[in-house]
Every structure is written in C-alpha cells, then in structure tokens.
Design an enzyme around this catalytic site. Sequence first.
Site: not given
Ligand code: KIV
Length: 271
Positions: A120, A189
């Site tokens: 991600k 988010e």
């Molecule tokens: O790093 C993380 O925990 C995240 C979530 C808040 C989606 O990116």
Amino acid sequence: MNDSRELPRITTYVLKDMKMRGEKISMLTAYDYSFANILDKAGIDIILVGDSAANVMAGYSTTLPITLDQMIYHGASVVRGVKRSLVVVDMPFGSYQGNSKLALESAIRIMKETGAQAVKLEGGREVLEAIDRILSAGIPVMGHLGLTPQSINKFGTYTVRATHKEEAEKLREDAMLLERAGCFAIVLEKIPALLAKEVAESSRIPIIGIGAGKWVDGQVLVLHDMLGINQDFSPRFLRRYHNLKTEILKAVNQYIDDVKNKDFPNEHEQY
Ligand code: KIV
C-alpha cells in the site's frame, strides 16, 4: 466466535467479488506474529502491516521515521502467523515518493522478504508513475487517499480532508486514476461520508474506509486503538471494542503483588 480454518484464502480477486456481491470487507492492522495469528483465526479479510507501527510499536509521533527494513521485519513476522487473510504491507515514507525506480525496488524487497501479497502507498497523481512501475512487476497495489499521514508536514494537521470543493474534486479524480492504473483497492481516510459514498459507488474496486462513513465497501482500524491498548487517540470514527490497557494493568499489578508477597510461584509452579 469465528474460526477461519473453513474459509477460503483471500485474494485480490475474492475482494473484488465481495464488492460485487455487496459483502463488506473487514481489515485491521497488525505488526507481529501473535496478533496476526489471532486476527487470521478470527476470520479478518485483510491484515494491514501499517506504517502506524511507527506510532503504536515504536512510539514516534508521526509515521515518517519508520524504515523499509523495519517494515519488512514487521511484515515477515505477520506473514508467519497468517494462513487465510490477505496481507498488505505499507511502503514507508521515503521508499517510493518521487522516484519510480526506487519504488519498484522497495516493493520488490517487501514482496520477496516478507511473503506478503500486496503493498500500500499514499497519494494520487503524484505517485502514479511509481504505482505503474510496481504494477508492471505483477505486484498488487492498494492506494490510500484523503488523510495521508506521511504528508503531515505539508498539511500541518490531522483534521478531516476534502471538505472543500477543489480538494473533493481532486480526490474523486485521484481515485479514478488509481483504479484505471490497476490498483486493486483504495483506502479513504478521514473524509466526509457522502464523498466516500460517491467514490465507492463510482468505482469497481473495493473502497475501504477509516473515518469515511458507512457507505464504503469495507472498514479498517488500527488494532491497538480498537482494542483499547492505546488510549491516547480518540477520534470520532474510532469504536473501542475492548479496554485492554486496563485489563493488562490489572494483570501486571496482580503479578507484581504475587511476586512481592511471595505468592508466586507456589509449590505446583516449580520443579
Ligand atoms: O498505517 C496504517 O495503519 C494505515 C491505516 C490507518 C489505514 O494506513
């Protein structure tokens, strides 16, 4: 109580199918083997090895300091505990921005050294070249729009994003660009619920919300926040499912008393 042994392995294909069928997707963060193993057994669909590890594991005030090596350590630990959930590892700050060759190298390291199924990364058009390059290597990418904590120094605040027309329009366009590029899902988010609804309805990939309301395709929370281990953080969107900090304090206090009072160990707890 769920036991995931009967359930099929989650893939990016399964997630798209869940969206099409209207089945909501559950996602939580984990950073270590033991918690990942519990979440997997409970039947969570996606485990995110978030760069929030910088906050909850290492005690930093932002996500910026965590390194690629540290994310790989957390990612590999989580993967060893998981049989069914899809494991996604966050690409840390500095491992992909502004350089698509570096982005590809970082993503390849994450996939090779952790065994996770996807990465991600945060941002829209600014990181599109990096996303294209990572996808061209066959690595699934989850996008992340709205509040993007790695850009905290640019925005200076963690307040709700995309409340103004232009920012909302940019978010809509960025979501479309990420979908067209081939991202398999997007995290939104801390944005208005109606905007998140619009994005979820106009995209064919799953939209996972954190502080983005109930009309998206799935929800994600930080594990330590929802279990009440970390109680310093109480945004409106956070639902606490337990008060583990208090429970742990009680247990540790009891242990200290037992040691001090010479009650532990007793004759059955020794050789
Ligand atoms: O790093 C993380 O925990 C995240 C979530 C808040 C989606 O990116």
